[in-house]
Structures are given as structure tokens and as C-alpha cells.
Write a protein that holds these residues in place. Structure first.
Motif, PDB file in Angstrom:
ATOM      1  N   ALA A  58     -51.712  -5.496  -7.101  1.00 44.04           N
ATOM      2  CA  ALA A  58     -52.180  -4.245  -6.505  1.00 44.04           C
ATOM      3  C   ALA A  58     -53.301  -3.646  -7.355  1.00 44.04           C
ATOM      4  N   PRO A  59     -54.184  -2.858  -6.728  1.00 40.10           N
ATOM      5  CA  PRO A  59     -55.193  -2.112  -7.504  1.00 40.10           C
ATOM      6  C   PRO A  59     -54.498  -1.133  -8.435  1.00 40.10           C
ATOM      7  N   TYR A  60     -55.200  -0.713  -9.454  1.00 43.83           N
ATOM      8  CA  TYR A  60     -54.606   0.239 -10.390  1.00 43.83           C
ATOM      9  C   TYR A  60     -55.333   1.569 -10.305  1.00 43.83           C
ATOM     10  N   SER A  61     -54.604   2.606 -10.711  1.00 45.56           N
ATOM     11  CA  SER A  61     -55.141   3.960 -10.575  1.00 45.56           C
ATOM     12  C   SER A  61     -55.756   4.414 -11.888  1.00 45.56           C
ATOM     13  N   GLN A  62     -56.443   5.554 -11.823  1.00 49.84           N
ATOM     14  CA  GLN A  62     -57.031   6.135 -13.032  1.00 49.84           C
ATOM     15  C   GLN A  62     -55.935   6.469 -14.052  1.00 49.84           C
ATOM     16  N   ASP A  63     -54.786   6.921 -13.568  1.00 52.56           N
ATOM     17  CA  ASP A  63     -53.691   7.248 -14.501  1.00 52.56           C
ATOM     18  C   ASP A  63     -53.189   5.999 -15.217  1.00 52.56           C
ATOM     19  N   GLU A  64     -53.050   4.928 -14.449  1.00 50.62           N
ATOM     20  CA  GLU A  64     -52.601   3.686 -15.074  1.00 50.62           C
ATOM     21  C   GLU A  64     -53.639   3.198 -16.082  1.00 50.62           C
ATOM     22  N   LEU A  65     -54.906   3.319 -15.712  1.00 53.78           N
ATOM     23  CA  LEU A  65     -55.975   2.946 -16.639  1.00 53.78           C
ATOM     24  C   LEU A  65     -55.844   3.721 -17.946  1.00 53.78           C
ATOM     25  N   ASN A  66     -55.635   5.014 -17.815  1.00 52.54           N
ATOM     26  CA  ASN A  66     -55.539   5.843 -19.012  1.00 52.54           C
ATOM     27  C   ASN A  66     -54.323   5.470 -19.850  1.00 52.54           C
ATOM     28  N   ALA A  67     -53.200   5.199 -19.177  1.00 53.90           N
ATOM     29  CA  ALA A  67     -51.991   4.822 -19.922  1.00 53.90           C
ATOM     30  C   ALA A  67     -52.220   3.514 -20.679  1.00 53.90           C
ATOM     31  N   MET A  68     -52.893   2.565 -20.035  1.00 52.95           N
ATOM     32  CA  MET A  68     -53.157   1.294 -20.709  1.00 52.95           C
ATOM     33  C   MET A  68     -54.080   1.489 -21.907  1.00 52.95           C
ATOM     34  N   LEU A  69     -55.092   2.343 -21.741  1.00 55.02           N
ATOM     35  CA  LEU A  69     -56.024   2.562 -22.849  1.00 55.02           C
ATOM     36  C   LEU A  69     -55.317   3.227 -24.028  1.00 55.02           C
ATOM     37  N   ALA A  70     -54.354   4.095 -23.742  1.00 50.22           N
ATOM     38  CA  ALA A  70     -53.611   4.746 -24.829  1.00 50.22           C
ATOM     39  C   ALA A  70     -52.804   3.715 -25.604  1.00 50.22           C
ATOM     40  N   LEU A  71     -52.164   2.792 -24.883  1.00 46.45           N
ATOM     41  CA  LEU A  71     -51.427   1.721 -25.563  1.00 46.45           C
ATOM     42  C   LEU A  71     -52.374   0.863 -26.405  1.00 46.45           C
ATOM     43  N   ALA A  72     -53.503   0.551 -25.824  1.00 45.90           N
ATOM     44  CA  ALA A  72     -54.464  -0.292 -26.532  1.00 45.90           C
ATOM     45  C   ALA A  72     -54.889   0.376 -27.835  1.00 45.90           C
ATOM     46  N   ARG A  73     -55.134   1.664 -27.758  1.00 43.09           N
ATOM     47  CA  ARG A  73     -55.561   2.415 -28.945  1.00 43.09           C
ATOM     48  C   ARG A  73     -54.514   2.289 -30.060  1.00 43.09           C
ATOM     49  N   LYS A  74     -53.237   2.413 -29.660  1.00 50.61           N
ATOM     50  CA  LYS A  74     -52.166   2.268 -30.656  1.00 50.61           C
ATOM     51  C   LYS A  74     -52.165   0.855 -31.260  1.00 50.61           C
ATOM     52  N   GLY A  75     -52.195  -0.136 -30.402  1.00 45.39           N
ATOM     53  CA  GLY A  75     -52.132  -1.523 -30.892  1.00 45.39           C
ATOM     54  C   GLY A  75     -53.309  -1.854 -31.785  1.00 45.39           C
ATOM     55  N   ILE A  76     -54.475  -1.400 -31.386  1.00 48.44           N
ATOM     56  CA  ILE A  76     -55.668  -1.738 -32.163  1.00 48.44           C
ATOM     57  C   ILE A  76     -55.634  -1.069 -33.529  1.00 48.44           C
ATOM     58  N   SER A  77     -55.072   0.142 -33.596  1.00 45.48           N
ATOM     59  CA  SER A  77     -55.021   0.782 -34.933  1.00 45.48           C
ATOM     60  C   SER A  77     -54.102  -0.020 -35.844  1.00 45.48           C
ATOM     61  N   GLU A  78     -53.029  -0.593 -35.284  1.00 50.36           N
ATOM     62  CA  GLU A  78     -52.167  -1.445 -36.115  1.00 50.36           C
ATOM     63  C   GLU A  78     -52.903  -2.709 -36.563  1.00 50.36           C
ATOM     64  N   LEU A  79     -53.656  -3.282 -35.646  1.00 48.62           N
ATOM     65  CA  LEU A  79     -54.386  -4.510 -35.983  1.00 48.62           C
ATOM     66  C   LEU A  79     -55.441  -4.251 -37.057  1.00 48.62           C
ATOM     67  N   LEU A  80     -56.128  -3.120 -36.941  1.00 45.50           N
ATOM     68  CA  LEU A  80     -57.158  -2.792 -37.932  1.00 45.50           C
ATOM     69  C   LEU A  80     -56.534  -2.642 -39.313  1.00 45.50           C
ATOM     70  N   GLU A  81     -55.331  -2.071 -39.350  1.00 49.90           N
ATOM     71  CA  GLU A  81     -54.600  -1.921 -40.611  1.00 49.90           C
ATOM     72  C   GLU A  81     -54.259  -3.301 -41.205  1.00 49.90           C
ATOM     73  N   LEU A  82     -53.792  -4.208 -40.339  1.00 51.86           N
ATOM     74  CA  LEU A  82     -53.427  -5.548 -40.816  1.00 51.86           C
ATOM     75  C   LEU A  82     -54.658  -6.324 -41.283  1.00 51.86           C
ATOM     76  N   GLN A  83     -55.762  -6.133 -40.600  1.00 45.15           N
ATOM     77  CA  GLN A  83     -57.007  -6.774 -41.061  1.00 45.15           C
ATOM     78  C   GLN A  83     -57.343  -6.307 -42.473  1.00 45.15           C
ATOM     79  N   GLN A  84     -57.214  -5.004 -42.704  1.00 39.30           N
ATOM     80  CA  GLN A  84     -57.543  -4.476 -44.042  1.00 39.30           C
ATOM     81  C   GLN A  84     -56.618  -5.037 -45.114  1.00 39.30           C
ATOM     82  N   GLN A  85     -55.316  -5.130 -44.754  1.00 40.07           N
ATOM     83  CA  GLN A  85     -54.373  -5.711 -45.725  1.00 40.07           C
ATOM     84  C   GLN A  85     -54.765  -7.142 -46.062  1.00 40.07           C
TER      85      GLN A  85
END
Lengths: 240, 240, 240, 240, 240, 240
Positions: free
Chosen positions: D209-236
Motif C-alpha cells: 500500500a502507499p504510505y502517508s506523510q505520518d508514516e513517512l515521519n515515523a520512519m524518519l524518526a526511527l532512522a534518526r535514532k538508528g543512525i545516531s547509534e551507528l555514528l557512535e559505533l563508527q567513532q568507537q
């Protein structure tokens, strides 16, 4: 006037040697002077997909030159991964011409593959190929005739064909051009005819100046003479 | 007698539209009835390696059909990774013909690339391509003339050329075959001529029975008529 | 501010011409300003191997640019023997998007092949292609509906889709970028939506600086506006 | 709810191993759970033709999967003679993303080639590749810094980047999809961000199914969290 | 015991015909019984990129079989667009072996390209190719010696080489296998030696059961005998 | 004397790790010192066309090197669109050798595909590949044994095989050459043997001077020693 000292209407020495190699159903070495081509005809049961179930047979041709059949070595097409445009053009012409020799319906669902491989080149490789391949084709048909499972429906041979090049060289129409003439000719024409005197293909290209209707007619007259000689030599070879 | 109701010596409606797309130095939409081809001419400084330093220019051509320009979709050659033998044969013919229109020495070391892309096919795409491409070539030459750095040495245009197909359809010679005729013709011939009435290329193929000298002459007479009409239409287009 | 003088939220002139060529089941010329794409839809019975016997249909797409559709000539992919990465990326996007318009199970075991061929390019060729191809797809479905042997299982059309590009140009979000903007934009985003306002695909790439969530939202708002206009124009075209 | 028992916003175990193989300037094994990718960075003097003399450097990427990195063996692309469309799409994404990490002008006329080779696949190979390759890139830059002849003009590193996939699985937004989720997700989105929180690339595709703007925003929020963890691991990893 | 009635240590009739075609610097027809190969050697000024400026020359080889040189027709590699693995393996062996005959530094920056084209095959094509090609190579070197601009630095010929196949057939070691033996042999070994009795290459493959050290030694003894006969025949041919 | 300080008859440290990746029926990481190769064995029902209906199974192999497994990056074969001659030669050797380990008739109509991918190279990649792949093959056979539908006809394993390189380095025979030795060796020989001490393949190439029978014998004696150690290590790995 001609580099070889030939008369304008004089062919080179032509030799047609049957059974040149031993595996193919038809195998002919054809020589137009220093141009030497091995022509083989291979018989396979079955036809390409577009003819399956049609009851009709097929004739196709492939052409190649050994890399050092020419004065300077040309790339091996198998190594380049690609046939040149010239090769593709020539093998389409050979296949088309030989299909005109047969009634493909009578051939039954068999495919005959013609391979023309130039081992030494001195101009006229495509016309030598067609002339030699037609003899190899006859030998392949003869093998098929003896084959109980070959499923031919009568004799598929409609007519013999032969081919020769003609051109305008230093302003004069000449027959059977060798490389020295071919590379300097104003016009180059390949003519393929049947033993009944009809045209199968005429391809005439102005390399330099355009040519006139009169020049066209003069070249066709030379071609007619050369082809009648070739048809005679094909018959002698087949009679051996 | 003809499927289209045309007279044996009647061309289809021909249209030549210049400046069809906006980027190319020459851009022509040529229509032979329902056959529609976009012909562009691109000017580049420099020549292929074999001409570098020779002072001579070059003209080359490429041909393609949109996959659904035909009645059934054909494979996209870019996706197959290979041009068909037919495509290669046609683009070699187009390039060879257009080179005959120019004095390549006067062109200077410039390359003109002709692209002929068939957007709708109804027979005669190669002759339409040559006829339209010659107009696009003139526009490209005009651009080059205005270019101070183009380094042409005088006017490279020797002659206009045009092309038409003729054939034997149901036993009668006809001019400018459409697809319905072309696919059933006994003989199919493409003729390319100059505005001075000389032949650049004649390619006549017996698809069914061989053809005679009289039939050849009748076809050439029709071609001469058709080409004179095309040359006139090219001039009108260039005068606009 | 924009090179074309358009407002930030202003689309170019859009034209959708149905029945542009005569052979394909669907044939549309779509114009987004100077970007012109021929979109055809071809119906074939049968499906690729991985779907045989599944009862489901398939939609696939191929994309190409005429070599001189752009300002400088690009190599013909058929001659290079290889599609570029850009071409492959675009045709995968087009196919994926159009599959979203249909219920493939209702399509039955039919394949619809979309060909998008750019004859003139001025930015946004992929979004124009999707928008035009969706109309061609509707025409192809209509042909299939009338076909007794087509074996569709009800109406496969779930929704219309349309596509537009948005971007950040000189710091400001703009709608429907032309080439001048596209080649200088900091961010370039392609958005594909349904007529119910859902997203099918969002692809946003920072070409220069990264973009923020606010910029993303601003671009999506512009895209929403543009797409609603395109959906309206698609309906007008289909109503003709 | 998730096949792996993870929380919707929970990443898999991530491991980044530097100096994994010994020849490359940068060599990283990156593991996102069972997805394992070898990322190497190779430094070469010189740049592709289109950049020669510009003073600017270049980063390019290639991607491949070992034939049996997946559940069923896929054809070896080298043996097929062709990379798949998916491979081409992914390697273009990796290259584009990593170029965003650098100021190519400061890199000088050097080329860094990233190779991402998947030795075991379980979803998310492209995001793991980008995340691991950014670390390998840093090691390659460090080698170049020590090279007197490397001719860099200052530190070319603008920012670290990392990538993660998000999606809608059984109606719920989830972070870092494994293969079981990925193959059943309604929407699949790859997000690439900088350490300053800007977007480099967002690619979201509705698989069902197509996705809505709300779903888009929810996915981007998750991505932001995951990427901050990855950036931390890269630094380590880089600190080791 | 052998299908041909030969003794275990008996070679087939060997013929080496120089000047077989007229264009190449060296051109040899080599016959090992019914195996017939045209070997040409082409001299070109210059070397491949990896040797430029080194002062050293290069020898490389290409191999092909005419499609119907074998009992059933094999695909033409040029038409398939790819050489088979077997072809590539053989031409690498030929090139490597012939490079061992020369001191490449004395050759100067010249490249000699060997073409081995099988016109009729009956087993042992690679060993016949190497044996014939070494003679063609000598003729090419002789041409280069007379060439004032050839820039050789003394005589580059270090040694003559020749090659023969040996094997275990029905439990017994045999020399110079023909196709009937080769296709049924338990072990097949190709041996290439110098005129001083050293080994250039030994390649022995168990097709059925593994072979023992004693069998290996017996085969090498046969090879030594065969090669001494071949070296003698090469000298006779070169003396003509 | 050896760059690594090893004794002439001393192997490098060898490690064989089973179950290295999780999807394949057999997956082995084999290490010969710094040479590291992932060997997987994939089981598929069915056989290539030439064996269909024969009741016999098939084993085939493919080989590749990660682009930066070597000291300088080599082109990715998938991107070049072509495997190198060296790759083709090696994968043919691996496949041929592993087929010798099995009775293909007992395998039933199953195909086992071996993939050997070098992740780090330091000489001897082909012998490491064969040695590791034989272990992966055993694991794949074990999976097939448990498969009720696998349709094997008894145990297809005839013998274990292993491979090692030997050579003449600075005039002395040495075992298991690393890259430093391999690139400077006068002679390089790959030997593949069974656990019963028979030869499967011997390939010895003089890179510099020809080698004598005594040197050949000395190298084979070293190979015998090395292979017996490898066969022991294979058994230990399979016993885990």
C-alpha cells in the motif's frame, strides 16, 4: 590496364575443390585467384523456433576471416567479442542468396548451416563464398537425400546460383576485381544470379563518383559472362 | 491493385519538417506516409583515429527503431546489448550514402553523426532515413559554415541525395512500398541517387522469384521518378 | 529567481497527447515544457517465468533517450552494447511505480511493457515518463478489457499515479525543475503519488549540502500540489 | 511482533572491524546482525578523464554479493558478463553517499574506490555497506594524509555519514529490517544522514500500500535514532 | 590395440608446410595425421602498454577452431560473442610456451602475434599448434632480422620448442593421441620441451582413475621420444 | 633462504574453518598463511542439459577474487563484463579436480556448484581453493544424504583430494609458495592428489629456465609431503 594484366572481361583462375575437410556434409575450398575460402555445409535436424511445426527447412550462413588472411592482421572477432558490421552484412547476403537456391518447404524441417571462412583474401571474398558454398550445399543435400530419417519432401534444389563482383576501375568496367582493383575502384558491384539467368541480388555502390545507367548495364553484362563461367565450373566440380 | 489504392508510380504523402527537436545542429522529422523517422545531425570537432591529421572530415550514421514503432514490439537493442544484423546493415548504408553527398576534404577535421530513429514504421524506413538525413546534414553544414573555428575549407556539399524503395508486387513494378506491399513483394530494391541523376547505391533482392533485366530497368525508372519528387521536396523544405 | 521566470510552485506547461503513434495498445506523447517523451504500452499474453502459473500479471518498463535528445550527443546505448547505470535506475523506478497502479492478480497472466523514449530532454524525464506512461497504461488496459481472450479478472486499476520533481534551488524549494535548475540544485527529489494522496516513492538526494526535515516537508508540499495538477491533466486526457 | 523479537526501534547487533584484510588502505568488516560486508577503500593517484586538470578528487563505489551469500545461490555476475540492475542501483547509491562525506576539492587529484562485497546477506546490505565504507574511507584518508606525494589540500573530511533501513512491517514502523521483515514489508526506506543530522538521501518505496506523510515521519524518526547509534559505533571503531 | 593400428610409441604422420598463406611473416600448415592447423606469425612494431619503454618484446597467441573442423559443428565463437574456456586455456598455453623460445629482451619492442586456426580436428590440436607455431615464429624472426628498423638486439632465439600429447589408453601409455583415443583415455598429458631436453610445460590430467608416478614417468619417456622426432621435422622444414 | 624463513619442505600455517557462512550447504574458510578463500558448495536438483536423463550428477566451480584481495586493486570482473583468462583457467581446474573426488553416477541428477572467492591473496589461491572446496563438498554431500528426495544412489565419495603448489625458487625446490616466491620462481607447479597417493593433475610451467626430470621429481616429492599434511588437516576439520 589491370594490375594483374587481365582483360576487362577476364575472370581470375577459379578452382573448386570438393571434400576439402572430412567432417562436414559438404566441404569446398573455393579459389578466385589468391582469394581462398573454405565453405562447409552442416546438416542438422530441426529448425529455428520461428519455423517449428511449419514443415519448412532453413539455410543460414556465417562468415569469418582468419586474422592474418589479409595484408595487415585484423582483430580476431571471437576475441573482440563482436562480429564487425562488414562480417554481419556479408553473412546475411550469403544466407539470403543460398536460400534462393532451394525450395525450403521441400527441405523439410532441417537446417543447413553454411560456414565460409576466408584463409587468404585478395578481393571478392563474398562472391567466392557464395559460389563455393552453393557447391557445398549440393553435397549436403545429397547426404540428406540418402538419409531415410531426413524427411525431405522431394528434391529441394530449385536452381544453382553463383556470384561475381564487377566494378568501374579507372573509368572502365571490369570483371572479378582483385584487392588492388577493389580498393581503388570508383564503383563496386556484387551480382548474384541463377543458372536460368535471373537476378538474385544486385548490390552496386559508388565508392567515388556516382554511376550512370549505361555503366550499370555494362557491369551487369560483364557479371552475366562471369557467372556463366562459374556455373560451368560448379557443374564440372559436381560431376567429379 | 495496391493495398493503399495508389497508382504503381505514386509515392505516399511525404513530409519533411525541419527543426523538429531543439538541441541538434540539424533535426528533421521525415514522413513517408505512416513511416516517421527523426533524423538528427550532430557536429563534433575532431575525427576518428584513422583520419587524424589527414585534414579530412567524416560522416557516420546510427539507426534505431523504438521498440513499439512496429506492429509487434521488438526487443530494445540497448537492453539486449546488441544491435541486430538488420540495424547494422541499414546504418552502414545510411552513412555510406551521406558521405557521398559531401567532399570530406572540404569538411575539415569535423565529424557529423547522423541519428535516424524510427518512431513509427510502415515500410521504407531506410529510404526515408536517408532522404530526411540529407536535409538534417545540410542544416548541420550551415551551422558549421557560421562557425569561425569550424575550419571548413570551402563548401563541402557536392550534391543532394535521396532514396526510395521500388519493387515487384503481384508481378508489377511499384514505387515506394509500404509495409503491406514490402512483406509480400517478390523483389525489393532500394535506390539512392544524386540530384544529377547518378546512382549512389542500388540494392535489389529477389525475395521470391529471381528478377529479369527488364524488371530491373522498370524498377529503376520508377525510382528515378520518385527520387526527383523527393529532391524537389527537400529543396522546398530547405527554402522555408 | 528561477531561470524560466516561473513561480517556485509553478509547473511548466504540461501536455498529454494520446494515440501519438498507431501500433501500440497505448501511445502517449507527454510534454513537461521542453521535455518530450513517447510512452507506449504493449500488451502481451503470458508472463515472465517467475510468474507462470501464478495467475498474476506483470508490468515492466524500459527507458531510453535518443542520442541527441540532450544538448551534447550521448552514445547510443544499443551501439555501446550496454545501458548506463542511470538508464537502469530510471527504468526500474518506472516499472516499480506503474506496478503500484494495478492489482496484478486481476490483470491475469498478461504482461504490459512500458517503453519511455525521450525525444527531447530538459530535466524531469523520469517524472514525465511515469506521468505519461500511466495514461498509456490505462489505454492498454482498456484494449485488454475488450479482448475476450485477455482473461482479466475484473478491473485491475487500483489508482492513478503521477510523478514530479522538486528540489532546493538557490536555497528555495521549487517545483518541476528544468535542466538549468536541475544541474545546479542543492537537492533533487522525485516524488510519486497516488490519486488518493499516498506516497509510492520518494527519492531525495542532496547534491550539495544535506537537507533538513523542514526542507523535506516543504518539498513534499510542493510535490503534492504539482501531482494534483498532473492527475487532473491525466483525467482530461483520458476523457477526450 | 518482529520475527527476531526485537523492539520496533531496536537495531540488530552491529560490529565494525577495521583492518580486516591487509592489502587495502582501508578494510572494514561490517556486521548488521547476520548481514556481513567487507568494505575496502583503495587509493589511486589520478582521477577519471572528466576531472583531469580540475584539481578535484573522486570517490566511486562498486558492490557485489558472493553467489551464495544468500539463501539460494544467485548467478555470479562476472560469469553472466553483466551486473544486475539492483547491483548497479546500489553501487551508485553508495558512491553518491560517500562523495557527500568529503570535500572533493581538498582531496586533490586522487581517486578512492570503495568495494563493498557481501559475504553473508540478511537484509540491509546497502545500508551496512555505506556505514562500513565510511569507516574504511576514513582509514584511506589517513593513509593519504601521511603521504607526502598525495597532494591533498587540507582535510577533505566534511562529515561522517551512516545509513539505515526503516519500513512499515505489519502496519508498524520498524528500524533496521532483516530479510524476513524486508521481504514482507509494506514500505521499505533507506535513509542516509550526516553526523550533523542532515539528510543525504531518502529513498522510500511502497512495496504494498502507499504510505502517508505520518508514516513517512515515523520512519524518519526511527532512522534518526538508528543512525545516531551507528555514528557512535563508527567513532568507537575509529578510536581503537 | 590402438584404433589406428599404431604402436604405442608411434607418432602419426607429421607434415609441416611453410609459406602456406602469403600475407603473414610466418605461415605454416601443420598436420598431425588428420589434425590440420594453420599457424601464422604476425610482426608488429610496438608492445602492449605494460611493456612500453622496457625495451622488451612480446609474443602472444590466439587459437580458434573453424566451426565444422569437428565432427559436430560447434558454435562460432565470434557469433556467440565469447571465446570458450577451452579456447582461452589453449591460447594462454601456446603464448606462454612460445615466449619460452625467445629472449624477449633481444626481440626489442616488437610484438609477434601467433594465430593458430584449426581447419580439421582429430585430437592434439594444441600440441600441433605449438609445434607448427614455433616454425612460423622462426620465419617471422627471420623477416625481422632483415628489417633495418626492426631494432632487434641480436638473435632472440634461445631454443626451439615442440609439443606432443601422451596418455594412458586402455591401461597402456601411448604417444600422440588421436580423437578416438583422446576421448576414451584415462589420463591425458601435454608435454612441451626444448631442443635441449628441458621441460617447458607438463600438464597431466586424470580423466578417469588417478595416475601413479610410474605411469607419469612412462608418459614422459614417450613424450621425449615424440618431441625429438618433431624437433627433427621442424629442422627439416626450416632447411627447405 | 625463503623470504618467510620457512624450510624448503615447510607448509605455511593452514586453517580450515567449516560453517563459515550460514546459507550454503557447505561453507569453508581456508587459509594457507595469508591466503584466505571462502569456499561454498551449493546443492541444486537437476543437471545441465548435456546430462539430463543420464542419471549422472555434476560438479562445477567458479572462482573470483575480491578486487582488493591483492596488493594493487584489480578490476572487478562483473563490472568489466568478462572473466579474465586466468580466472577461467583456475575455475576449470577446480571443477575438474573436484569431479575426480566423486562417482558422479552415484550422485544422481544433482548439481553441486563450488564457489571459491579469494578475500585475501598471498600466492597459492588455486591450491587453497581446491583443498578447502573438497571439505565444503563433503558437507554438501552430507546434506544430500539426509535428503529423502535427493535421490543419491549410495555414497558418491570416491576419495578426498588436496592440492599444493611447489616450485624452483633460487635454484632450490620449495613447497607451498607464497606471493614473494611465486612471482620470482623459475618453475611453478600445481599438484593435485588423492588420499591414495594418485595424481589427479600435475601442471608445471617453466617461468624462467626449463626444468629437468630430476627437478620435476624433487618437486613431486615435496608436493606429496605437503598434500599428506593437507589431507590430515581436512580430516581433522571434518571430524570437528
Amino acid at each position: 590496364m589491370r594490375p594483374s594484366g587481365r582483360q576487362p572481361d577476364q575472370m581470375r583462375d577459379i578452382r573448386i575443390t570438393r571434400h576439402f575437410t572430412r567432417h562436414a556434409e559438404g566441404s569446398v575450398l573455393v579459389e578466385f585467384g589468391d582469394t581462398k575460402v573454405i565453405c562447409t555445409a552442416t546438416v542438422d535436424r530441426g529448425v529455428p523456433r520461428f519455423l517449428r511445426g511449419s514443415g519448412s527447412g532453413w539455410v543460414t550462413a556465417e562468415y569469418g576471416m582468419l586474422p592474418r588472411s589479409t595484408n595487415t592482421r585484423s582483430d580476431r572477432e571471437a576475441a573482440r567479442g563482436k562480429q564487425t558490421g562488414r562480417t554481419i552484412e556479408i553473412q546475411r547476403l550469403i544466407g539470403r542468396s543460398l536460400r534462393a537456391a532451394l525450395d525450403l518447404n521441400k527441405l523439410g524441417e532441417n537446417t543447413i548451416t553454411i560456414d565460409c571462412d576466408v584463409i587468404q583474401a585478395d578481393g571478392g571474398t563474398r562472391t567466392a563464398s557464395i559460389t563455393g558454398a552453393c557447391v557445398a550445399l549440393m553435397d549436403a543435400i545429397a547426404v540428406l537425400k540418402k538419409d531415410k530419417n531426413g524427411a525431405m519432401k522431394g528434391n529441394p534444389v530449385k536452381q544453382m546460383i553463383a556470384a561475381v563482383s564487377v566494378g568501374i576501375y579507372k573509368g572502365e568496367p571490369v570483371l572479378d576485381l582483385d584487392y588492388a582493383e577493389d580498393s581503388a575502384a570508383e564503383t563496386d558491384m556484387n551480382v548474384i544470379m541463377t543458372d536460368a539467368g535471373g537476378f538474385i541480388e544486385v548490390q552496386g555502390t559508388a565508392e567515388g563518383a556516382p554511376y550512370s545507367q549505361d555503366e550499370l548495364n555494362a557491369m551487369l553484362a560483364l557479371a552475366r559472362k562471369g557467372i556463366s563461367e562459374l556455373l560451368e565450373l560448379q557443374q564440372q566440380a559436381l560431376a567429379d
